[in-house]
Motif scaffolding. Structure first.
Motif, mmCIF file in Angstrom:
data_model
loop_
_atom_site.group_PDB
_atom_site.id
_atom_site.type_symbol
_atom_site.label_atom_id
_atom_site.label_comp_id
_atom_site.label_asym_id
_atom_site.label_seq_id
_atom_site.Cartn_x
_atom_site.Cartn_y
_atom_site.Cartn_z
ATOM 1 N N ASN A 193 0.629 -1.287 0.062
ATOM 2 C CA ASN A 193 -0.051 0.001 -0.040
ATOM 3 C C ASN A 193 0.765 1.314 0.136
ATOM 4 O OD1 ASN A 193 0.609 0.153 2.860
ATOM 5 N ND2 ASN A 193 -0.948 -0.704 3.458
ATOM 6 N N ASP A 194 2.161 1.231 0.162
ATOM 7 C CA ASP A 194 2.792 2.274 0.156
ATOM 8 C C ASP A 194 4.326 1.957 -0.765
ATOM 9 O OD1 ASP A 194 3.696 4.844 0.161
ATOM 10 O OD2 ASP A 194 4.297 4.800 2.247
ATOM 11 N N MET A 195 5.016 2.681 -1.466
ATOM 12 C CA MET A 195 6.291 2.584 -1.913
ATOM 13 C C MET A 195 6.951 3.680 -2.361
ATOM 14 S SD MET A 195 4.896 0.141 -5.145
ATOM 15 C CE MET A 195 6.486 -0.282 -5.755
ATOM 16 N N VAL A 196 8.013 3.801 -1.840
ATOM 17 C CA VAL A 196 8.962 5.105 -2.236
ATOM 18 C C VAL A 196 10.304 4.616 -2.690
ATOM 19 C CG1 VAL A 196 9.858 7.127 -1.062
ATOM 20 C CG2 VAL A 196 7.975 5.624 0.421
ATOM 21 N N GLU A 197 10.655 5.635 -3.630
ATOM 22 C CA GLU A 197 11.940 5.387 -4.378
ATOM 23 C C GLU A 197 13.125 5.893 -3.608
ATOM 24 O OE1 GLU A 197 12.704 3.342 -7.005
ATOM 25 O OE2 GLU A 197 14.602 3.810 -7.566
ATOM 26 N N LYS A 198 13.910 5.218 -3.450
ATOM 27 C CA LYS A 198 15.254 5.225 -2.619
ATOM 28 C C LYS A 198 15.115 6.475 -1.561
ATOM 29 C CE LYS A 198 17.981 4.214 -6.635
ATOM 30 N NZ LYS A 198 17.601 4.127 -7.860
ATOM 31 N N PRO A 199 14.285 6.254 -0.525
ATOM 32 C CA PRO A 199 14.274 7.181 0.621
ATOM 33 C C PRO A 199 15.302 6.946 1.613
ATOM 34 C CG PRO A 199 13.137 4.791 1.051
ATOM 35 C CD PRO A 199 13.669 4.937 -0.349
ATOM 36 N N GLU A 200 15.487 8.003 2.339
ATOM 37 C CA GLU A 200 16.473 7.964 3.233
ATOM 38 C C GLU A 200 15.894 7.299 4.499
ATOM 39 O OE1 GLU A 200 19.515 9.282 2.957
ATOM 40 O OE2 GLU A 200 19.120 9.960 1.075
ATOM 41 N N PRO A 201 16.997 6.757 5.200
ATOM 42 C CA PRO A 201 16.711 5.681 6.148
ATOM 43 C C PRO A 201 15.479 6.255 6.989
ATOM 44 C CG PRO A 201 19.120 5.449 5.920
ATOM 45 C CD PRO A 201 18.663 6.621 5.266
ATOM 46 N N LYS A 202 15.626 7.127 7.624
ATOM 47 C CA LYS A 202 14.435 8.060 8.549
ATOM 48 C C LYS A 202 13.156 8.010 7.745
ATOM 49 C CE LYS A 202 15.436 12.979 7.613
ATOM 50 N NZ LYS A 202 14.745 13.037 6.492
ATOM 51 N N ASP A 203 13.229 8.123 6.172
ATOM 52 C CA ASP A 203 11.830 8.215 5.696
ATOM 53 C C ASP A 203 11.367 6.625 4.998
ATOM 54 O OD1 ASP A 203 11.897 10.951 5.985
ATOM 55 O OD2 ASP A 203 13.149 11.001 4.225
ATOM 56 N N ALA A 204 11.978 5.868 5.269
ATOM 57 C CA ALA A 204 11.895 4.541 4.697
ATOM 58 C C ALA A 204 10.684 3.874 5.372
ATOM 59 C CB ALA A 204 12.931 3.601 4.741
ATOM 60 N N PRO A 205 9.598 3.201 4.722
ATOM 61 C CA PRO A 205 8.396 2.824 5.295
ATOM 62 C C PRO A 205 8.581 1.180 5.607
ATOM 63 C CG PRO A 205 8.300 2.647 2.969
ATOM 64 C CD PRO A 205 9.727 3.337 3.089
ATOM 65 N N SER A 206 9.674 0.700 5.379
ATOM 66 C CA SER A 206 9.965 -0.609 5.937
ATOM 67 C C SER A 206 11.351 -0.841 5.478
ATOM 68 C CB SER A 206 8.837 -1.676 5.659
ATOM 69 O OG SER A 206 9.511 -2.009 4.319
ATOM 70 N N ASN A 207 11.799 -2.113 5.921
ATOM 71 C CA ASN A 207 13.115 -2.564 5.567
ATOM 72 C C ASN A 207 12.872 -3.472 4.113
ATOM 73 O OD1 ASN A 207 11.944 -4.811 6.823
ATOM 74 N ND2 ASN A 207 13.961 -5.486 7.732
ATOM 75 N N LEU A 208 11.930 -3.491 3.584
ATOM 76 C CA LEU A 208 11.624 -4.437 2.337
ATOM 77 C C LEU A 208 12.133 -3.791 1.108
ATOM 78 C CD1 LEU A 208 8.333 -6.473 3.387
ATOM 79 C CD2 LEU A 208 10.781 -7.092 3.182
ATOM 80 N N ALA A 209 13.216 -4.085 0.371
ATOM 81 C CA ALA A 209 13.635 -3.320 -0.829
ATOM 82 C C ALA A 209 13.260 -4.123 -2.148
ATOM 83 C CB ALA A 209 15.081 -3.210 -0.655
ATOM 84 N N ILE A 210 12.974 -3.583 -3.008
ATOM 85 C CA ILE A 210 12.560 -4.181 -4.288
ATOM 86 C C ILE A 210 13.725 -4.465 -5.101
ATOM 87 C CG2 ILE A 210 11.635 -3.736 -6.508
ATOM 88 C CD1 ILE A 210 10.044 -1.109 -5.206
ATOM 89 N N ILE A 211 13.789 -5.597 -5.505
ATOM 90 C CA ILE A 211 14.998 -6.120 -6.449
ATOM 91 C C ILE A 211 14.522 -6.228 -7.724
ATOM 92 C CG2 ILE A 211 16.108 -7.040 -4.180
ATOM 93 C CD1 ILE A 211 15.618 -9.604 -6.673
ATOM 94 N N GLY A 212 15.356 -6.375 -8.670
ATOM 95 C CA GLY A 212 15.100 -6.095 -10.222
ATOM 96 C C GLY A 212 14.515 -7.263 -10.592
#
Ligand code: G1P
Length: 281
Positions: A193-212
């Motif tokens: 329900n949320d996704m952010v491109e390359k957020p700084e750690p303080k703005d990251a909505p989780s620790n789950l990163a998209i891989i290619g």
């Protein structure tokens, strides 16, 4: 409902992190052991039963087309010698699928590269492989796992993995709700329900990163046409997918396997060591 038969490979980037190696060689052609990164990606797509490899290239990338073609001179030279074996794998790849190409004229971001590929994909769901994310798994390949998931849920699927908080600014980062599905490990599926491109750690909505690795439905193209430049002034696939996520049409999948960031020197060396050890097994 159409099954997935095509795979898009955005391969137009400059590969600046590997200069000077990538001055005259596309980064997708850098070899891990004896095989270019892109060939690993194509083999993963073939294993997932995809048949058409749609490659978005750019200037200076002609060697990609030559690689996935017969070299008559070379074949002639080594015919009947023991060296012929070295070509078996690439020959199998060439026989197993077809290749189509188009060029991204300006580097306007991954979202733009994917939109450029629309002409090769058309109106059907498709896989996307970023070849510098090199994946390996003991059982089914990552793309094959994702195709299975797509067959069940019929929506966009993105592969994710847990990353250290400090690395959030290298990836698209997602958030969402766990989907309960007894066929999968607890927490393996997330309704995004949320996704952010390359957020700084303080703005990251989780620790789950998209891989290619992505499975996308063709309605993504209309969204991409409307997507404004985002992070870094580029058209981001993450921003377009957020629009899909808002209507519940994106699932993040914690895949089974390993992934190496071959876009960085550290990841590249790690992958080389891993595949070297594996080949010696
Ligand atoms: C791209 C995507 C990013 C994703 C990453 C995976 O970034 O924009 O969301 O996490 O691929 O490798 P890039 O690495 O091309 O900057």
């Amino acid at each position: 409902m159409k099954t997935i038969k095509k795979c898009l490979f955005p391969a137009a980037g400059y590969g600046t992190r590997f200069l000077p190696a990538t001055k005259a060689i596309p980064k997708e052609m850098l070899p891990v052991l004896t095989k270019p990164l892109l060939q690993y990606g194509v083999e993963e797509a073939i294993e997932a039963n995809l048949e058409t490899m749609a490659i978005v290239t750019g200037r200076g990338k002609r060697s990609i087309e030559d690689h996935f073609d017969i070299s008559y001179e070379l074949e002639h030279q080594i015919r009947g010698t023991s060296k012929e074996n070295y070509l078996t794998e690439i020959r199998n790849v060439i026989n197993a699928c077809t290749f189509s190409y188009t060029r991204q004229v300006e580097m306007k971001g991954l979202g733009d590269a994917i939109l450029t590929g629309e002409t090769l994909i058309g109106n059907e769901p498709f896989g996307v492989v970023l070849a510098d994310d090199l994946c390996d798994s003991e059982n089914d390949g990552v793309l094959k796992q994702m195709v299975k998931l797509y067959e069940k849920y019929k929506c966009c699927i993105i592969a994710v993995e847990e990353i250290p908080a400090k690395d959030s600014n290298k990836y698209g980062v997602i958030a969402g709700d766990t989907i309960k599905d007894t066929q999968y490990d607890e927490g393996a599926l997330v309704r995004v329900n949320d996704m952010v491109e390359k957020p700084e750690p303080k703005d990251a909505p989780s620790n789950l990163a998209i891989i290619g690795r992505y499975i996308l439905t063709p309605d993504i193209f209309d969204i991409l046409r409307e997507t404004k430049p985002g992070k870094g002034g580029e058209i981001q696939i993450t921003d377009a997918l957020l629009e899909m996520a808002k209507i519940g049409k994106v699932i993040a999948y914690k895949f089974d396997g390993k992934r190496f960031d071959c876009g960085s020197v550290d990841g590249f060396v790690e992958a080389t060591n891993y595949f070297y050890k594996k080949s010696a097994r």
